[in-house]
Design an enzyme around this catalytic site. Structure first.
Site, PDB file in Angstrom:
ATOM      1  N   ASN A   8      49.107  52.708  38.609  1.00  0.00           N
ATOM      2  CA  ASN A   8      49.547  51.504  38.585  1.00  0.00           C
ATOM      3  C   ASN A   8      49.877  50.686  37.873  1.00  0.00           C
ATOM      4  O   ASN A   8      49.474  51.236  36.601  1.00  0.00           O
ATOM      5  CB  ASN A   8      47.750  51.044  38.582  1.00  0.00           C
ATOM      6  N   ARG A  92      50.263  52.289  43.671  1.00  0.00           N
ATOM      7  CA  ARG A  92      50.134  50.406  43.477  1.00  0.00           C
ATOM      8  C   ARG A  92      51.671  50.072  43.714  1.00  0.00           C
ATOM      9  O   ARG A  92      52.372  49.942  42.119  1.00  0.00           O
ATOM     10  CB  ARG A  92      48.996  50.014  42.809  1.00  0.00           C
ATOM     11  N   LEU A 210      37.303  37.981  42.855  1.00  0.00           N
ATOM     12  CA  LEU A 210      37.340  37.041  41.502  1.00  0.00           C
ATOM     13  C   LEU A 210      37.606  38.166  39.962  1.00  0.00           C
ATOM     14  O   LEU A 210      36.872  38.432  39.799  1.00  0.00           O
ATOM     15  CB  LEU A 210      35.607  35.756  41.125  1.00  0.00           C
ATOM     16  N   ARG A 242      46.163  31.433  35.916  1.00  0.00           N
ATOM     17  CA  ARG A 242      47.551  31.181  36.260  1.00  0.00           C
ATOM     18  C   ARG A 242      47.032  29.567  37.466  1.00  0.00           C
ATOM     19  O   ARG A 242      45.946  29.473  37.186  1.00  0.00           O
ATOM     20  CB  ARG A 242      47.751  32.131  37.793  1.00  0.00           C
ATOM     21  N   ILE A 333      34.412  39.174  37.746  1.00  0.00           N
ATOM     22  CA  ILE A 333      34.088  37.395  37.347  1.00  0.00           C
ATOM     23  C   ILE A 333      33.271  37.899  39.044  1.00  0.00           C
ATOM     24  O   ILE A 333      31.699  37.057  38.666  1.00  0.00           O
ATOM     25  CB  ILE A 333      35.431  36.067  37.874  1.00  0.00           C
ATOM     26  N   GLY A 334      33.476  38.428  39.995  1.00  0.00           N
ATOM     27  CA  GLY A 334      32.649  38.120  40.986  1.00  0.00           C
ATOM     28  C   GLY A 334      31.463  38.948  40.704  1.00  0.00           C
ATOM     29  O   GLY A 334      30.735  38.789  41.789  1.00  0.00           O
ATOM     30  N   GLU A 335      32.074  40.851  40.406  1.00  0.00           N
ATOM     31  CA  GLU A 335      30.530  41.122  40.583  1.00  0.00           C
ATOM     32  C   GLU A 335      29.418  40.942  39.417  1.00  0.00           C
ATOM     33  O   GLU A 335      28.655  41.501  39.217  1.00  0.00           O
ATOM     34  CB  GLU A 335      31.325  42.944  40.326  1.00  0.00           C
ATOM     35  N   GLU A 386      39.974  49.708  43.697  1.00  0.00           N
ATOM     36  CA  GLU A 386      41.174  49.563  44.588  1.00  0.00           C
ATOM     37  C   GLU A 386      42.090  50.801  44.483  1.00  0.00           C
ATOM     38  O   GLU A 386      42.884  51.033  45.662  1.00  0.00           O
ATOM     39  CB  GLU A 386      41.916  48.074  44.077  1.00  0.00           C
TER      40      GLU A 386
END
Ligand code: AMP
Length: 401
Positions: A8, A92, A210, A242, A333-335, A386
């Site tokens: 990546n 990627r 997130l 962003r 964040i989500g995890e 990913e």
């Protein structure tokens, strides 16, 4: 051993993972930082051995790739005998445009096509291409695959991907919603279905990715039917730095007021906005919560704006799909951020969402169901992977297909 190297590449960084596809285990991973800048370094983590961090001048991506290979075959910190153990490389690639709706084996024609996409992805594709070219120089005989962030969203219906611009803007200039984070949304939606013992084809899933960059996708029957990021990753949710969605008329107004040119404006919208700009504190959610808990009102506001936007899109995507069975949270964040998950789902009881506060604690990236047993919608933490998606696609196209 079927070893796949996943790359990546960013403009000044290069992340890598070497994965043994026989059991999908990570053999080593690492990061080259500050390529072409002072104090460049490589951080190498071989599984089961001590990590190393070496600072040395790394002028370009070819040198960076050469050091990655050196680290992988090093006598002390290495994990493979020589280059021949790497059977394929998966790259990627952020933007596939309309041309690539799935991963592809890289050849000259593909390189031409991804270069054509630089026009619509000037911030991301050039760096990804540098990574591919560097790898091809160092490993000219190893097959390589490009895996696109946009590919999973390629089946979105027209009403979801067209903007309210004259149709020419789409046909002549390729302006449409493409969507990003596709590897993550694809992995998480399939994994959620697998965890629940259901066929993804029977589910309406809203996947919330997130992290520093954030996006949400509506995944109906395994297909992405809408997503928050658009022509570029700037659209949609409020992110770390962003802006997310804003009225387009704000852009020329700001340019006038602040005396910014086009490049400065793009940099401003990508790097100075989001929760960083709102709070004036940080783009990192740990810092934001610390500040908010210490009474910083702007940090609290930034968190509120971030979570409200997620809730709004969850409602929108439930409407787009005619319901929702599962909501997933992934990304840094989500995890990890229980309070963000709770705030984003607050008030969604009318949709059948009930969070179990007992299970919604920070779970350090572990997979978990965080809704109550009687919640109509299953809410889950599904850590994303990913790199594994890239390795799987690469393996399928080169080694296993
Ligand atoms: P990603 O881009 O997916 O790597 O996510 C990075 C972001 O995740 C960081 O900028 C933090 O805002 C957030 N993050 C990481 N760990 C935590 C944590 N323990 N609690 C809250 N936020 C976290």
């Amino acid at each position: 051993m079927k070893n796949v190297l996943v790359i990546n590449a960013g403009s000044s960084s290069l992340k890598y993972q070497l994965i043994d596809m026989d059991d999908e285990s990570v053999i080593a991973k690492g990061l080259v930082e500050r390529i072409g800048i002072e104090h460049s370094m490589i951080k190498h983590k071989p599984t089961g051995k001590d990590s190393v961090q070496i600072e040395k001048p790394i002028g370009d991506h070819v040198k960076a790739m050469a050091y990655v290979i050196d680290a992988l075959i090093d006598k002390e910190h290495g994990v493979i005998e020589d280059l021949s153990s790497i059977k394929a490389v998966g790259h990627r690639m952020v933007h596939g445009g309309e041309k690539f709706s799935s991963s592809v084996l890289i050849d000259e024609e593909v390189m031409e096509a991804v270069k054509e996409n630089i026009e619509i992805a000037p911030l991301h594709n050039p760096a990804n291409i540098m990574g591919i070219e560097a790898c091809r120089k160092i490993m000219p005989d190893v097959p390589m695959v490009a895996v696109f962030d946009t590919a999973f969203h390629a089946k979105m219906p027209r009403e979801a991907y067209l903007y309210g611009l004259p149709y020419d803007a789409y046909t002549k200039y390729k302006i449409r919603r493409y969507g990003f984070h596709g590897t993550s949304h694809s992995y998480v939606s399939k994994k959620a279905a697998q965890i629940l013992g259901k066929d993804v084809k029977d589910l309406k899933i809203i996947t919330c990715h997130l992290g520093n960059g954030s996006s949400i996708a509506a995944v109906k029957g395994g297909v992405s039917v809408d997503t928050t990021m658009g022509f570029t990753p700037l659209e949609g949710l409020v992110m770390g730095t962003r802006s997310g969605d804003i009225d387009a008329a704000i852009v020329p107004y700001l340019m006038n007021k602040m005396g910014m040119n086009v490049d400065e404006t793009i940099a401003y919208l990508n790097k100075k906005c989001g929760v960083l700009g709102l709070s004036g504190v940080s783009s990192d959610f740990r810092d934001l919560w610390d500040a908010a808990n210490a009474g910083n009102e702007r940090a609290k506001t930034a968190l509120d704006v971030f979570c409200y936007k997620i809730k709004k899109y969850i409602g929108a995507y439930a409407a787009a799909m005619g319901g929702v069975d599962v909501i997933t949270f992934a990304g840094g964040i989500g995890e990890n951020d229980g309070p963000v998950r709770a705030l984003a789902c607050e008030g969604l009881e009318f949709l059948g969402v009930k969070i179990d506060t007992e299970f919604n604690h920070p779970l350090r990236g572990r997979q978990a169901v965080i809704s109550t047993p009687d919640s109509k919608v299953v809410v889950m933490i599904v850590p994303t992977d990913e790199e594994l998606v890239i390795a799987r696609d690469t393996c399928e196209l080169v080694l296993c297909g």
